[in-house]
Design a protein around this motif. Structure first.
Motif, PDB file in Angstrom:
ATOM      1  N   LEU A  13       0.822  -1.209   0.000  1.00  0.00           N
ATOM      2  CA  LEU A  13       0.000   0.000   0.000  1.00  0.00           C
ATOM      3  C   LEU A  13       0.858   1.262   0.000  1.00  0.00           C
ATOM      4  N   PRO A  14       0.229   2.386  -0.394  1.00  0.00           N
ATOM      5  CA  PRO A  14       0.937   3.667  -0.276  1.00  0.00           C
ATOM      6  C   PRO A  14       1.462   3.827   1.150  1.00  0.00           C
ATOM      7  N   GLY A  15       2.675   4.315   1.271  1.00  0.00           N
ATOM      8  CA  GLY A  15       3.302   4.404   2.590  1.00  0.00           C
ATOM      9  C   GLY A  15       4.355   3.318   2.713  1.00  0.00           C
ATOM     10  N   GLN A  16       4.078   2.164   2.130  1.00  0.00           N
ATOM     11  CA  GLN A  16       5.023   1.048   2.126  1.00  0.00           C
ATOM     12  C   GLN A  16       5.632   0.904   0.729  1.00  0.00           C
ATOM     13  N   GLU A  18       6.470   2.939  -1.471  1.00  0.00           N
ATOM     14  CA  GLU A  18       7.555   3.865  -1.818  1.00  0.00           C
ATOM     15  C   GLU A  18       8.911   3.268  -1.465  1.00  0.00           C
ATOM     16  N   LYS A  19       8.953   2.490  -0.383  1.00  0.00           N
ATOM     17  CA  LYS A  19      10.203   1.816  -0.009  1.00  0.00           C
ATOM     18  C   LYS A  19      10.594   0.815  -1.096  1.00  0.00           C
ATOM     19  N   TRP A  20       9.586   0.101  -1.565  1.00  0.00           N
ATOM     20  CA  TRP A  20       9.838  -0.875  -2.630  1.00  0.00           C
ATOM     21  C   TRP A  20      10.369  -0.189  -3.876  1.00  0.00           C
ATOM     22  N   GLN A  21       9.732   0.914  -4.230  1.00  0.00           N
ATOM     23  CA  GLN A  21      10.173   1.641  -5.424  1.00  0.00           C
ATOM     24  C   GLN A  21      11.610   2.118  -5.257  1.00  0.00           C
ATOM     25  N   TYR A  22      11.922   2.581  -4.066  1.00  0.00           N
ATOM     26  CA  TYR A  22      13.272   3.074  -3.784  1.00  0.00           C
ATOM     27  C   TYR A  22      14.306   1.955  -3.955  1.00  0.00           C
ATOM     28  N   VAL A  23      14.000   0.810  -3.346  1.00  0.00           N
ATOM     29  CA  VAL A  23      14.914  -0.337  -3.396  1.00  0.00           C
ATOM     30  C   VAL A  23      15.063  -0.841  -4.827  1.00  0.00           C
ATOM     31  N   GLU A  24      13.955  -0.920  -5.543  1.00  0.00           N
ATOM     32  CA  GLU A  24      14.010  -1.381  -6.935  1.00  0.00           C
ATOM     33  C   GLU A  24      14.789  -0.403  -7.809  1.00  0.00           C
ATOM     34  N   GLU A  25      14.613   0.869  -7.523  1.00  0.00           N
ATOM     35  CA  GLU A  25      15.330   1.901  -8.278  1.00  0.00           C
ATOM     36  C   GLU A  25      16.840   1.752  -8.077  1.00  0.00           C
ATOM     37  N   LYS A  26      17.251   1.475  -6.843  1.00  0.00           N
ATOM     38  CA  LYS A  26      18.676   1.252  -6.550  1.00  0.00           C
ATOM     39  C   LYS A  26      19.197   0.044  -7.323  1.00  0.00           C
ATOM     40  N   ALA A  27      18.391  -1.013  -7.349  1.00  0.00           N
ATOM     41  CA  ALA A  27      18.788  -2.227  -8.059  1.00  0.00           C
ATOM     42  C   ALA A  27      18.990  -1.935  -9.547  1.00  0.00           C
ATOM     43  N   ARG A  28      18.047  -1.211 -10.127  1.00  0.00           N
ATOM     44  CA  ARG A  28      18.144  -0.891 -11.557  1.00  0.00           C
ATOM     45  C   ARG A  28      19.344   0.010 -11.847  1.00  0.00           C
ATOM     46  N   GLU A  29      19.543   0.982 -10.986  1.00  0.00           N
ATOM     47  CA  GLU A  29      20.640   1.920 -11.183  1.00  0.00           C
ATOM     48  C   GLU A  29      21.993   1.187 -11.128  1.00  0.00           C
ATOM     49  N   LEU A  30      22.133   0.274 -10.167  1.00  0.00           N
ATOM     50  CA  LEU A  30      23.385  -0.490 -10.082  1.00  0.00           C
ATOM     51  C   LEU A  30      23.579  -1.349 -11.326  1.00  0.00           C
ATOM     52  N   VAL A 304      18.261 -12.056  -4.940  1.00  0.00           N
ATOM     53  CA  VAL A 304      18.066 -11.572  -3.577  1.00  0.00           C
ATOM     54  C   VAL A 304      16.583 -11.350  -3.337  1.00  0.00           C
ATOM     55  N   GLY A 305      16.163 -11.671  -2.117  1.00  0.00           N
ATOM     56  CA  GLY A 305      14.756 -11.550  -1.763  1.00  0.00           C
ATOM     57  C   GLY A 305      14.445 -10.131  -1.311  1.00  0.00           C
ATOM     58  N   LEU A 306      13.506  -9.498  -1.993  1.00  0.00           N
ATOM     59  CA  LEU A 306      13.235  -8.099  -1.657  1.00  0.00           C
ATOM     60  C   LEU A 306      12.416  -7.956  -0.379  1.00  0.00           C
ATOM     61  N   GLU A 307      11.544  -8.929  -0.068  1.00  0.00           N
ATOM     62  CA  GLU A 307      10.803  -8.879   1.202  1.00  0.00           C
ATOM     63  C   GLU A 307      11.777  -8.815   2.375  1.00  0.00           C
ATOM     64  N   ARG A 308      12.822  -9.622   2.276  1.00  0.00           N
ATOM     65  CA  ARG A 308      13.796  -9.654   3.387  1.00  0.00           C
ATOM     66  C   ARG A 308      14.574  -8.359   3.493  1.00  0.00           C
ATOM     67  N   ILE A 310      13.378  -5.359   2.676  1.00  0.00           N
ATOM     68  CA  ILE A 310      12.469  -4.380   3.270  1.00  0.00           C
ATOM     69  C   ILE A 310      12.329  -4.637   4.777  1.00  0.00           C
ATOM     70  N   LEU A 311      12.200  -5.913   5.119  1.00  0.00           N
ATOM     71  CA  LEU A 311      12.075  -6.281   6.531  1.00  0.00           C
ATOM     72  C   LEU A 311      13.321  -5.874   7.316  1.00  0.00           C
ATOM     73  N   ALA A 312      14.487  -6.141   6.734  1.00  0.00           N
ATOM     74  CA  ALA A 312      15.742  -5.783   7.396  1.00  0.00           C
ATOM     75  C   ALA A 312      15.859  -4.267   7.550  1.00  0.00           C
ATOM     76  N   LEU A 313      15.428  -3.535   6.543  1.00  0.00           N
ATOM     77  CA  LEU A 313      15.468  -2.069   6.629  1.00  0.00           C
ATOM     78  C   LEU A 313      14.583  -1.589   7.777  1.00  0.00           C
ATOM     79  N   ASP A 314      13.394  -2.194   7.891  1.00  0.00           N
ATOM     80  CA  ASP A 314      12.485  -1.827   8.979  1.00  0.00           C
ATOM     81  C   ASP A 314      13.083  -2.183  10.333  1.00  0.00           C
TER      82      ASP A 314
END
Ligand SMILES: [Zn+2]
Ligand SMILES: [Zn+2]
Length: 420
Positions: A13-16, A18-30, A304-308, A310-314
């Motif tokens: 959901l919105p609020g969460q 955005e974190k996914w988008q951020y992480v995915e953006e980093k992955a793509r940029e790398l 790499v598992g993205l759920e993990r 996000i969870l680790a970031l939290d």
């Protein structure tokens, strides 16, 4: 009837999200920097692809696949991991005929029927890369480095790489025999799963999490003591390159990963400290392309598992630099101002700013509240008086500073203010 989300899945959901988008953006940029191209394969494939490409004796194929028959009687499976599909695509699209290496990455959902728990979903998401066509050990290191960079770039700085070599079809049989010899007299102490692995895939016993199995394998023959003249130097060179790249790693001789197809390099990313555990991993798979019907061509990759992540970031309380609210909330008072507001809003958006307005016919006070709720950096107020003078009121919500400016200057004004 009340509908519920299927077990083991999640709404982002919105609020969460955005974190996914951020992480995915980093992955793509790398991946852009390391010169990988994205590949998007279907979410389902022929079941047999995973049976061959993931391995019949793996937990995934034995118990975790979502397999179904379609209306045409075809046996299909929702992809439980990414590599088999990418290899299938590499072969089917004859990418092997191009000059090598081929460097691909993917991001997307995978499906496994597992007991859901924190960081483990039935629909989960992976980011992975694959390099085909080169045996170069520095490429193994490059990939390990890329994954490591991914974690650090999102703010997970205490990640450790665990490294092992699982050998190749030349040197593995000797180790396998030694391992079976070592374990057979002690097989009473093995767990039920490992007992069946003893015949079929004894190396998997090495990374069983069961206490008794772990004790038993502590002194068991290590693959790295059996490496052949290809695998030994390869393993050395991977380590040398990791040192050059200053990627912190540790050798774990019992880490073999859950998939059957790895040869030589196997690695895992482990989060240090409380709430640690595996975040992902990968390895080399020199026989997989051929297994899936292609030519004899090597490959190496990670997932790499993205759920993990996000969870680790939290859990680690990492604050991501996410944009919080809209740049400008436009308040209009009166019918004419509202009409003008429509094009003004468009101008703000055309300039690359995020802009919003009231569409609920709220009074001034209600619109101000809405601007607050949306965490607007600026509020622009267009009333009948301002409109007559071709001016507009602007309020900086952080400082409270308020002024009236020329209507035509609004876009530049906010754009400049957002920069500083
Ligand atoms: Zn070997
Ligand atoms: Zn076991």
């Amino acid at each position: 009837m009340k509908f519920r989300i299927p077990r083991g899945t999640a709404d982002l959901l919105p609020g969460q999200v955005e974190k996914w988008q951020y992480v995915e953006e980093k992955a793509r940029e790398l991946c852009r920097r390391y010169h990988f191209s994205e590949v998007r394969t279907p979410l389902f494939e022929q079941t047999e692809l995973f049976q061959r490409g993931v391995g019949e004796t793996t937990d995934i194929v034995e118990k975790e696949m979502y397999t179904f028959e379609d209306r045409g009687g075809r046996k299909l499976t929702l992809r439980p991991e990414g590599t088999a599909s990418v290899v299938r695509s590499f072969v089917e699209n004859k990418m092997y005929a191009e000059p090598q290496p081929t460097k691909l990455y993917y991001i997307g959902p995978m499906f496994r029927y597992e007991r859901p728990q924190a960081g483990r979903q039935r629909q989960f998401h992976q980011y992975g890369v694959e390099v085909f066509g080169t045996l170069e050990p520095s490429v193994d290191a490059e990939i390990i480095d890329l994954g490591y960079r991914f974690y650090t770039s999102v703010g997970l700085t205490d990640v450790q790489v665990e490294l092992n070599s699982v050998g190749c079809p030349q040197c593995r049989p000797e180790h396998r025999a030694a391992l079976v010899d070592y374990l057979t007299p002690r097989k009473e102490e093995l767990c039920k799963d490992c007992l069946s692995r003893l015949d079929r895939n004894p190396m998997r016993i090495l990374d069983c999490k069961n206490e008794s199995c772990r004790r038993l394998t502590e002194e068991a023959p290590k693959m790295i003591d059996y490496l052949c003249h290809d695998c030994g130097p390869h393993f050395e060179a991977v380590q040398e390159n990791l040192k050059l790249l200053e990627v912190p790693f540790r050798i774990d001789t019992r880490m073999v990963r859950g998939l059957d197809y790895y040869t030589q390099t196997a690695f895992e990313y482990v989060l240090k400290g409380k709430g640690g555990g595996s975040l992902g991993g990968g390895g080399r798979y020199n026989g997989l392309v051929e297994e899936v019907g292609g030519p004899d061509m090597p490959g190496v990759g990670f997932a790499v598992g993205l759920e993990r992540v996000i969870l680790a970031l939290d859990e680690k309380g990492v604050e991501l630099p996410l944009q919080q609210g809209v740049d400008c909330f436009l308040i209009t008072l009166g019918a004419e101002a509202k009409k003008q507001g429509v094009t003004l809003l468009r101008k703000l958006r055309d300039a690359g700013l995020s802009a919003e307005r009231d569409t609920m016919d709220r009074k001034m006070k209600g619109q101000m509240k809405a601007a607050d709720r949306l965490k607007a950096s600026f509020v622009a107020i267009l009333g009948e008086n301002e409109l007559k003078e071709n001016r507009i009121g602007v309020k900086n919500m952080a400082t409270g500073h308020q002024e009236t400016i020329c209507l035509d200057k609004l876009v530049d004004y906010i754009r400049e203010a957002r920069k500083s």
